[in-house]
Design a protein around this motif. Sequence first.
Motif, short mmCIF file in Angstrom:
data_model
loop_
_atom_site.label_atom_id
_atom_site.label_comp_id
_atom_site.label_asym_id
_atom_site.label_seq_id
_atom_site.Cartn_x
_atom_site.Cartn_y
_atom_site.Cartn_z
N PRO A 191 0.83 -1.20 0.00
CA PRO A 191 0.00 0.00 0.00
C PRO A 191 0.87 1.26 0.00
CG PRO A 191 -0.67 -1.55 1.72
CD PRO A 191 0.65 -2.01 1.21
N GLN A 192 0.27 2.34 -0.44
CA GLN A 192 0.97 3.63 -0.36
C GLN A 192 1.18 4.02 1.10
OE1 GLN A 192 -1.21 7.15 -1.62
NE2 GLN A 192 0.62 7.91 -2.70
N ARG A 193 0.17 3.71 1.94
CA ARG A 193 0.29 3.92 3.38
C ARG A 193 -0.32 2.73 4.10
NH1 ARG A 193 -2.19 6.19 8.01
NH2 ARG A 193 -4.19 6.54 6.98
N LEU A 194 0.35 2.23 5.12
CA LEU A 194 -0.13 1.08 5.87
C LEU A 194 0.17 1.30 7.34
CD1 LEU A 194 -1.36 -1.81 5.88
CD2 LEU A 194 0.96 -2.69 5.55
N ASP A 195 -0.88 1.17 8.17
CA ASP A 195 -0.67 1.20 9.61
C ASP A 195 -1.51 0.10 10.24
OD1 ASP A 195 -3.30 2.12 9.87
OD2 ASP A 195 -2.68 4.23 9.91
N ALA A 196 -1.69 0.15 11.56
CA ALA A 196 -2.35 -0.95 12.27
C ALA A 196 -3.83 -1.08 11.96
CB ALA A 196 -2.16 -0.77 13.78
N GLY A 197 -4.41 -0.13 11.25
CA GLY A 197 -5.84 -0.22 10.97
C GLY A 197 -6.25 0.24 9.59
N THR A 198 -5.30 0.69 8.75
CA THR A 198 -5.67 1.25 7.46
C THR A 198 -4.63 0.91 6.41
OG1 THR A 198 -6.72 3.12 8.58
CG2 THR A 198 -6.33 3.36 6.22
N ALA A 199 -5.11 0.54 5.23
CA ALA A 199 -4.25 0.39 4.05
C ALA A 199 -4.79 1.29 2.96
CB ALA A 199 -4.23 -1.06 3.58
N GLU A 200 -3.92 2.15 2.42
CA GLU A 200 -4.33 3.09 1.37
C GLU A 200 -3.57 2.80 0.08
OE1 GLU A 200 -3.74 7.03 2.77
OE2 GLU A 200 -5.36 6.93 4.28
N PHE A 201 -4.31 2.77 -1.01
CA PHE A 201 -3.72 2.54 -2.33
C PHE A 201 -4.12 3.70 -3.25
CE2 PHE A 201 -4.39 -1.53 -0.34
CZ PHE A 201 -3.24 -2.25 -0.62
N ALA A 202 -3.14 4.33 -3.85
CA ALA A 202 -3.41 5.35 -4.86
C ALA A 202 -3.36 4.66 -6.21
CB ALA A 202 -2.39 6.47 -4.76
N VAL A 203 -4.50 4.31 -6.74
CA VAL A 203 -4.57 3.45 -7.93
C VAL A 203 -4.70 4.31 -9.18
CG1 VAL A 203 -5.81 1.55 -9.04
CG2 VAL A 203 -5.71 1.69 -6.53
N PRO A 204 -3.67 4.33 -10.03
CA PRO A 204 -3.81 5.03 -11.31
C PRO A 204 -4.48 4.12 -12.33
CG PRO A 204 -1.58 4.20 -11.06
CD PRO A 204 -2.33 3.77 -9.84
N LEU A 205 -5.57 4.57 -12.87
CA LEU A 205 -6.31 3.78 -13.85
C LEU A 205 -6.27 4.49 -15.20
CD1 LEU A 205 -9.54 2.61 -11.95
CD2 LEU A 205 -7.73 1.16 -12.84
N ALA A 206 -5.64 3.84 -16.16
CA ALA A 206 -5.64 4.38 -17.52
C ALA A 206 -7.05 4.26 -18.10
CB ALA A 206 -4.65 3.62 -18.38
N ALA A 207 -7.31 5.02 -19.14
CA ALA A 207 -8.58 4.86 -19.85
C ALA A 207 -8.71 3.42 -20.32
CB ALA A 207 -8.64 5.82 -21.03
N ARG A 208 -9.85 2.79 -20.01
CA ARG A 208 -10.10 1.38 -20.32
C ARG A 208 -9.12 0.45 -19.60
NH1 ARG A 208 -15.20 1.26 -22.43
NH2 ARG A 208 -15.49 3.27 -23.50
N GLY A 209 -8.47 0.94 -18.57
CA GLY A 209 -7.48 0.14 -17.85
C GLY A 209 -8.09 -0.59 -16.66
N HIS A 210 -7.29 -1.48 -16.08
CA HIS A 210 -7.78 -2.24 -14.92
C HIS A 210 -6.63 -2.43 -13.93
CE1 HIS A 210 -5.70 -5.93 -16.26
NE2 HIS A 210 -6.05 -5.54 -17.49
N TRP A 211 -7.01 -2.80 -12.70
CA TRP A 211 -6.05 -3.00 -11.60
C TRP A 211 -6.62 -4.06 -10.67
CZ3 TRP A 211 -6.67 -2.05 -6.27
CH2 TRP A 211 -5.49 -2.01 -5.50
N THR A 212 -5.76 -4.95 -10.16
CA THR A 212 -6.22 -6.05 -9.31
C THR A 212 -5.36 -6.13 -8.06
OG1 THR A 212 -6.95 -7.30 -11.26
CG2 THR A 212 -6.71 -8.52 -9.20
N LEU A 213 -6.02 -6.33 -6.93
CA LEU A 213 -5.35 -6.51 -5.64
C LEU A 213 -5.84 -7.82 -5.04
CD1 LEU A 213 -3.60 -5.29 -3.26
CD2 LEU A 213 -5.80 -4.48 -2.33
N TYR A 214 -4.92 -8.63 -4.53
CA TYR A 214 -5.26 -9.84 -3.80
C TYR A 214 -4.90 -9.62 -2.33
CZ TYR A 214 -5.58 -12.00 -8.39
OH TYR A 214 -5.95 -12.30 -9.67
#
Length: 714
Positions: A191-214
Amino acid sequence: MSAEVPATEQAEPAPERAVQHAFVLKEGDTYFVMDGHGDVGGGVDGLFHDDTRMLSTFVLRLGGARPPLLSSGVSHDNVFFIANLTNRPLPVLGSTSMPQGVIHLERKRFLWGARLFERIRLVNYGDQPAQAPLTLQFGADFRDMFEVRGQRRARRGEIGPPEVGAQGVVLRYQGLDTVTRLACIDFSEAPQRLDAGTAEFAVPLAARGHWTLYLEVGTAPARPGAQRFREAGVLARWRMRQRQRRGSRLHASGRLFQAWLDRSRADLALLTTDLPTGPYPYAGIPWFSTPFGRDAIVTAFQTLWIDPRLAQGVLEFLAARQAHQTSSFRDAEPGKIMHETRKGEMAAVDELPFGQYYGGVDTTPLFVALAGAYARRTGDRATIDRIWPALGAACEWMERNMARHPDGLLAYQRGEASGLVNQGWKDSHDSIFHADGRTPEGPIALVEVQGYAYAAFLAMSAMAEWRGDAGASRWRQRAAAMRLAVESRFWLDDLGFYALAIDGANQPCRVRASNAGHLLFAGLPSAERAQAVGRQLLSSAFASGWGVRTLPAEAVRFNPMSYHNGSVWPHDAALCAAGLARYGERDGVVRILDNLFESAAHFGMRLPELFCGFDREPGQSPVAYPVACLPQAWAAGSVFMLLQACLGLQVDGIRREVKIVQPRLPADIDQLHVQRLQVGHARVDLHFQRLEERIVVVAQTAPGTPGVQVNLQL
């Protein structure tokens, strides 16, 4: 010293909702309760393992807001939860904002190997690139299931310091039982930021693009990824299909009725855990996802005709956990069969007696009765021989208990205040009472329990004779004595019904209740009295139009919104129907089945543990009981017992015989096909066909298989 969960960024509180609006997954001793978004935000929601909540907060936000829900649900086989969501307006790179409904967000999750597996996928269907800020808030309160249910504790263990890594967090709790419990949350990318209770992801999505997190959540760290997700998902689906394919297959001509059969079968597969002793149906989610004795035995009775393997697993498990010592705290005595077992912290430190609890007066005779029914159904001598010492010890406990009663009845009284006040299937504190509303003093002898004991002694006699053991006549005499005691002490001439119970002062509780229908299931009453009881159970006093109520409106404690005092329990109605069928009543059984089928249609083809007992009114639906378990094993199994009662079908595996007496089909069902019905070492197909006012039955066995005798009495 007790400790509270450390403060983290607070999630937006989840709206109040009833249990029946939750979505659930289960695998083994792990289950997940969530809302339609897939979020966990309070109440009874969470990821639970071994009766401990491992995730008490799990909330996803997109662009700082809860993404609008398009649809969500659990797959037909109960393996996958999928939520389809979309975006609210989001910033566009180099512009002002992206409109709502351009990004598709899919959450797909399942359980396997005591772990949560989840895939989060974003797809940008817009023609502009976007920045999609994704936030996951999580937390673990490590509360025992009984705490989640509302039990207050004087003190708790200690929450340990969290361990925050680059791609994961470990949360820990040291319980009063000295066991350290971990909740490990891991991500497939940092994650861009991770602490004991929060995970933050700054997800750049291109036009017609996709992103996957497991991501994965379990009791040990892991490295999530696409391959692990796929492989575990295949195993989870394969295991569930194996459970669903056990036993006979049922095919009905009605689409909705078939949907009820399929959903019930899937729910039984979901709740069944494969233990070393064999398959065992856990009672229900969220409150009772653990082995219960009574619930499992009744579920095994319900499905015995189509899947005897479940009954075998129940018998083996309960025999292995039979009590061998006396404990007033656990209501245990040598020979008793377990009521409930728990794995949580509160049970481990004896704050509650439910680590292995024996406070059920009916479980022991039901155990013996199930063994007898299983023996007749399968002819499986090896299993009966293995559990024969347990069956003997169970009957010895029944005899010792009955010897303490002036009329030789089987009675209960809890050993300590921490135990259950009432120890029959209606085990709430107010469920047993006198006609004037007084609470009876113990020991209390319930009417249905005497029927179970009668059936147990007859079963013991038949099994002893089958094995060539001495004592068969003794058990028959015990059964005859029980029948005389019940007919003389419980029958109320003025009511034409059986009393609910006999109290500690040897006075009857002059209350009509559905418990008497279980007496018919056991086959104890005379034909005349059984018919009198049956007429009342089918009358408007008990029949709400949605099912059989536990009490008629005349009862002083009647409340259609209560847990036991006027509600409708599908398993109770099914046992009453099986009892009516035993005495030749068929049309009334069809009516009960049709009422519950119509109720199931209003509950999404999934009958809850119970629902309110209001009278049926035109244009209205059955009223849900807000905290009923859903799914519940003996509610799911009810359709199979009801259907067997309609068909008048019995299987004798010892004689390799199928007996069908005066069969009926549910309303609007013209055909029913029973495939691969196991009879001894053979299998037979049965086809039921409605022809005007008659039901025609065609039986077929595969060429080269052992012969099966089909005895039709139309």
